[in-house]
Design a protein around this motif. Structure first.
Motif, mmCIF file in Angstrom:
data_model
loop_
_atom_site.group_PDB
_atom_site.id
_atom_site.type_symbol
_atom_site.label_atom_id
_atom_site.label_comp_id
_atom_site.label_asym_id
_atom_site.label_seq_id
_atom_site.Cartn_x
_atom_site.Cartn_y
_atom_site.Cartn_z
ATOM 1 N N GLY A 140 -39.668 31.999 -1.559
ATOM 2 C CA GLY A 140 -40.395 31.068 -0.739
ATOM 3 C C GLY A 140 -41.345 30.007 -1.457
ATOM 4 N N THR A 141 -41.278 30.185 -2.934
ATOM 5 C CA THR A 141 -42.070 29.377 -3.659
ATOM 6 C C THR A 141 -41.540 28.045 -3.785
ATOM 7 O OG1 THR A 141 -42.684 31.158 -5.266
ATOM 8 C CG2 THR A 141 -43.278 28.894 -6.001
ATOM 9 N N PRO A 142 -42.108 26.609 -3.548
ATOM 10 C CA PRO A 142 -41.459 25.548 -3.671
ATOM 11 C C PRO A 142 -41.088 25.565 -5.197
ATOM 12 C CG PRO A 142 -43.833 25.376 -2.990
ATOM 13 C CD PRO A 142 -43.533 26.713 -3.345
ATOM 14 N N VAL A 143 -39.877 24.627 -5.314
ATOM 15 C CA VAL A 143 -39.233 24.332 -6.660
ATOM 16 C C VAL A 143 -40.412 23.762 -7.593
ATOM 17 C CG1 VAL A 143 -37.436 23.104 -7.941
ATOM 18 C CG2 VAL A 143 -37.164 24.510 -5.802
ATOM 19 N N VAL A 144 -41.025 22.708 -7.099
ATOM 20 C CA VAL A 144 -41.704 21.874 -7.779
ATOM 21 C C VAL A 144 -43.162 21.795 -7.022
ATOM 22 C CG1 VAL A 144 -42.584 19.639 -8.709
ATOM 23 C CG2 VAL A 144 -40.221 20.467 -9.059
ATOM 24 N N ARG A 145 -44.398 22.134 -7.636
ATOM 25 C CA ARG A 145 -45.534 22.164 -6.929
ATOM 26 C C ARG A 145 -46.691 21.576 -7.733
ATOM 27 N NH1 ARG A 145 -49.975 25.728 -6.818
ATOM 28 N NH2 ARG A 145 -51.103 25.732 -4.610
ATOM 29 N N PHE A 146 -47.105 20.277 -7.415
ATOM 30 C CA PHE A 146 -48.321 20.050 -8.140
ATOM 31 C C PHE A 146 -49.557 20.250 -7.315
ATOM 32 C CE2 PHE A 146 -44.847 16.939 -9.289
ATOM 33 C CZ PHE A 146 -44.941 16.974 -10.429
ATOM 34 N N ALA A 147 -50.654 20.754 -7.942
ATOM 35 C CA ALA A 147 -51.828 20.963 -6.996
ATOM 36 C C ALA A 147 -53.108 20.499 -7.621
ATOM 37 C CB ALA A 147 -51.851 22.677 -6.887
ATOM 38 N N GLU A 148 -53.519 19.543 -6.999
ATOM 39 C CA GLU A 148 -54.861 18.584 -7.734
ATOM 40 C C GLU A 148 -54.638 18.112 -9.004
ATOM 41 O OE1 GLU A 148 -57.808 18.021 -5.938
ATOM 42 O OE2 GLU A 148 -56.368 18.243 -4.165
ATOM 43 N N LEU A 149 -53.338 17.918 -9.426
ATOM 44 C CA LEU A 149 -53.306 17.423 -10.852
ATOM 45 C C LEU A 149 -54.065 16.411 -11.316
ATOM 46 C CD1 LEU A 149 -51.429 18.400 -13.331
ATOM 47 C CD2 LEU A 149 -49.867 16.738 -12.667
ATOM 48 N N LEU A 185 -48.326 17.542 -4.731
ATOM 49 C CA LEU A 185 -47.077 17.427 -4.011
ATOM 50 C C LEU A 185 -46.338 18.567 -4.074
ATOM 51 C CD1 LEU A 185 -45.109 15.033 -2.718
ATOM 52 C CD2 LEU A 185 -44.207 14.984 -5.140
ATOM 53 N N GLU A 186 -45.614 18.934 -3.106
ATOM 54 C CA GLU A 186 -44.516 20.016 -3.200
ATOM 55 C C GLU A 186 -43.005 19.655 -2.783
ATOM 56 O OE1 GLU A 186 -45.610 23.380 -0.721
ATOM 57 O OE2 GLU A 186 -47.668 23.739 -1.821
ATOM 58 N N VAL A 188 -36.321 13.629 -4.129
ATOM 59 C CA VAL A 188 -37.794 13.161 -3.897
ATOM 60 C C VAL A 188 -37.907 12.140 -4.640
ATOM 61 C CG1 VAL A 188 -40.310 13.402 -3.877
ATOM 62 C CG2 VAL A 188 -38.971 15.189 -2.976
ATOM 63 N N GLY A 189 -38.260 10.967 -4.501
ATOM 64 C CA GLY A 189 -38.285 9.845 -5.161
ATOM 65 C C GLY A 189 -39.743 9.573 -5.666
ATOM 66 N N LEU A 190 -40.279 9.309 -6.812
ATOM 67 C CA LEU A 190 -41.613 8.666 -7.203
ATOM 68 C C LEU A 190 -41.729 7.435 -7.503
ATOM 69 C CD1 LEU A 190 -44.442 9.880 -7.593
ATOM 70 C CD2 LEU A 190 -44.072 10.375 -10.160
ATOM 71 N N LEU A 191 -42.550 6.734 -6.754
ATOM 72 C CA LEU A 191 -42.668 5.111 -6.715
ATOM 73 C C LEU A 191 -44.109 4.711 -7.238
ATOM 74 C CD1 LEU A 191 -40.771 4.058 -3.469
ATOM 75 C CD2 LEU A 191 -39.843 4.157 -5.870
ATOM 76 N N GLY A 192 -43.788 3.498 -7.911
ATOM 77 C CA GLY A 192 -45.087 3.022 -8.282
ATOM 78 C C GLY A 192 -45.001 1.752 -9.464
ATOM 79 N N GLU A 226 -33.748 4.697 -1.747
ATOM 80 C CA GLU A 226 -33.509 4.565 -0.541
ATOM 81 C C GLU A 226 -32.025 5.217 -0.313
ATOM 82 O OE1 GLU A 226 -34.176 1.331 3.188
ATOM 83 O OE2 GLU A 226 -33.358 0.454 1.203
ATOM 84 N N ALA A 227 -31.141 4.862 -1.082
ATOM 85 C CA ALA A 227 -29.779 5.380 -1.024
ATOM 86 C C ALA A 227 -29.750 6.898 -0.929
ATOM 87 C CB ALA A 227 -29.070 4.888 -2.105
ATOM 88 N N VAL A 228 -30.589 7.780 -1.976
ATOM 89 C CA VAL A 228 -30.435 9.012 -2.094
ATOM 90 C C VAL A 228 -31.429 10.017 -1.823
ATOM 91 C CG1 VAL A 228 -28.711 8.387 -4.161
ATOM 92 C CG2 VAL A 228 -31.205 8.970 -4.578
ATOM 93 N N CYS A 229 -32.730 9.425 -1.610
ATOM 94 C CA CYS A 229 -33.696 10.491 -1.459
ATOM 95 C C CYS A 229 -34.070 10.693 0.021
ATOM 96 C CB CYS A 229 -35.018 9.656 -2.054
ATOM 97 S SG CYS A 229 -35.198 9.217 -3.811
ATOM 98 N N ASP A 230 -34.519 11.992 0.126
ATOM 99 C CA ASP A 230 -34.829 12.508 1.253
ATOM 100 C C ASP A 230 -36.441 12.253 1.575
ATOM 101 O OD1 ASP A 230 -32.718 14.117 1.787
ATOM 102 O OD2 ASP A 230 -33.416 15.320 0.014
ATOM 103 N N ARG A 231 -37.161 11.940 0.526
ATOM 104 C CA ARG A 231 -38.616 11.644 0.679
ATOM 105 C C ARG A 231 -39.114 10.821 -0.481
ATOM 106 N NH1 ARG A 231 -42.621 15.864 0.316
ATOM 107 N NH2 ARG A 231 -41.267 17.252 -0.516
ATOM 108 N N VAL A 232 -40.227 10.112 -0.315
ATOM 109 C CA VAL A 232 -40.735 9.419 -1.306
ATOM 110 C C VAL A 232 -42.129 9.534 -1.378
ATOM 111 C CG1 VAL A 232 -39.033 7.455 -1.230
ATOM 112 C CG2 VAL A 232 -41.209 7.198 0.097
ATOM 113 N N ALA A 233 -42.648 9.394 -2.693
ATOM 114 C CA ALA A 233 -44.245 9.596 -2.939
ATOM 115 C C ALA A 233 -44.656 8.142 -3.712
ATOM 116 C CB ALA A 233 -44.443 10.788 -3.587
#
Length: 319
Positions: A6-15, A30-31, A38-42, A199-206
């Motif tokens: 049940g552990t997330p594959v990726v977990r950032f905690a207060e990084l 972010l999990e 998941v796409g990271l934008l900026g 937009e074409a491939v991501c389920d979520r964006v951050a």
């Protein structure tokens, strides 16, 4: 779904990552679950590269943690790298080795790879693996990086501008490969400035802004935060829309009515029905429109705060 136990594959905690007085990443959390893209934008300087380098164990966090499959990326980089493959935006190759030799070398270093899948990818990406590394263009060097990562079938794929240098046809092939990887249960975390790709491939964006996570969610959730665009053509006088809830930015030119509407569209449609409308089109904002709109709004907030008068001292204040 999540990873093992049940552990997330990726977990950032207060990084948080600071360079002296500069805060490159500020309490980023972010999990990412198994099988998600998941796409990271900026924009440049937002903290995307710092996020990825910390996840890869290349940077030590000032505080907080970056974990993969429950392993701390900084404390256990060997364990982390056994379960991921990375695609950089810029990839240098060995000039004397052939493309096939480079792929084989990268595959062995990664701990193993699917040779049949490698051959399939070489064909799909139309990559000539017989040439020497020195002769490859940027696009072909990027194909090596992409093929080398995908052929490992790693549980986690981390990507930094992965389609950089690929032409539109190869970009489409790459996106198809990502969707296939997702279908196999692989998890993908990618940073990209190509919004159409996200937009074409991501389920979520951050969305990062100056090191801070300012928005996160599925595309349909983010779209609900912004107005739909409505375009209509009509004959005669345009309908009166002044009192219609949620309508803004109304413009009329050459018989074309254009506006934005948030919330329910029923009142607007009833008002338009009272006029002689010949055509109407309504669409949700694209990710690019959401992205730019959000940054424009965010940029206005500090300016508005700076312009606001300071509150008067309260009675009894010691300051």
């Amino acid at each position: 779904m999540s990873g093992t136990n049940g552990t997330p594959v990726v977990r950032f905690a207060e990084l948080t990552k600071r360079y002296g007085s500069l805060t490159a990443l500020d309490r980023f959390s972010l999990e990412i679950a198994e099988g998600e893209i998941v796409g990271l934008l900026g924009p440049n300087g937002a903290g995307k590269t710092t996020t990825l380098r910390t996840l890869l164990g290349l940077l030590r966090p000032t505080s907080g943690t970056a974990e993969l499959f429950g392993l701390d990326a900084w404390r256990d980089p060997v364990g982390v790298h056994r379960r991921l493959a990375f695609i950089p935006g810029e990839f240098n190759v060995w000039p004397q080795l052939s493309g096939r030799q480079i792929l084989d070398l990268l595959g062995e270093v990664s701990g193993g790879y699917d040779r049949d899948y490698r051959d399939e990818l070489v064909e799909r990406f139309k990559f000539d693996d017989t040439k020497r590394g020195r002769s490859y263009s940027k696009g072909n060097r990027q194909k090596i990086a992409v093929i080398a990562a995908l052929m490992t079938r790693a549980p986690l794929l981390v990507m930094d501008e992965p389609s950089s240098g690929l032409d539109p046809l190869m970009t489409a092939t790459f996106q198809e490969c990502l969707r296939e990887a997702k279908a196999r249960g692989q998890t993908i975390f990618l940073s990209s400035h190509i919004l159409s790709e996200v937009e074409a491939v991501c389920d979520r964006v951050a969305v990062l802004r100056e090191g801070v996570l300012v928005e996160e969610g599925a595309l349909h959730e983010l779209r609900h935060l912004h107005a739909n665009t409505v375009e209509a053509t009509f004959e005669g006088d345009p309908p009166a829309l002044d009192d219609i809830s949620g309508v803004e930015d109304v413009s009329i030119s050459d018989g074309m009515l254009r506006l934005h509407v948030s919330g329910s569209t029923d009142p607007l449609l009833k008002a338009l029905a009272s006029a002689t409308v010949t055509s109407i089109q309504m669409r949700e904002p694209s990710l690019e429109e959401l992205f730019h709109a959000y940054y424009e709004e965010s940029a206005e907030e500090p300016a508005a705060a700076a312009a606001a008068p300071e509150p008067a001292d309260q009675p009894g204040s010691d300051e």
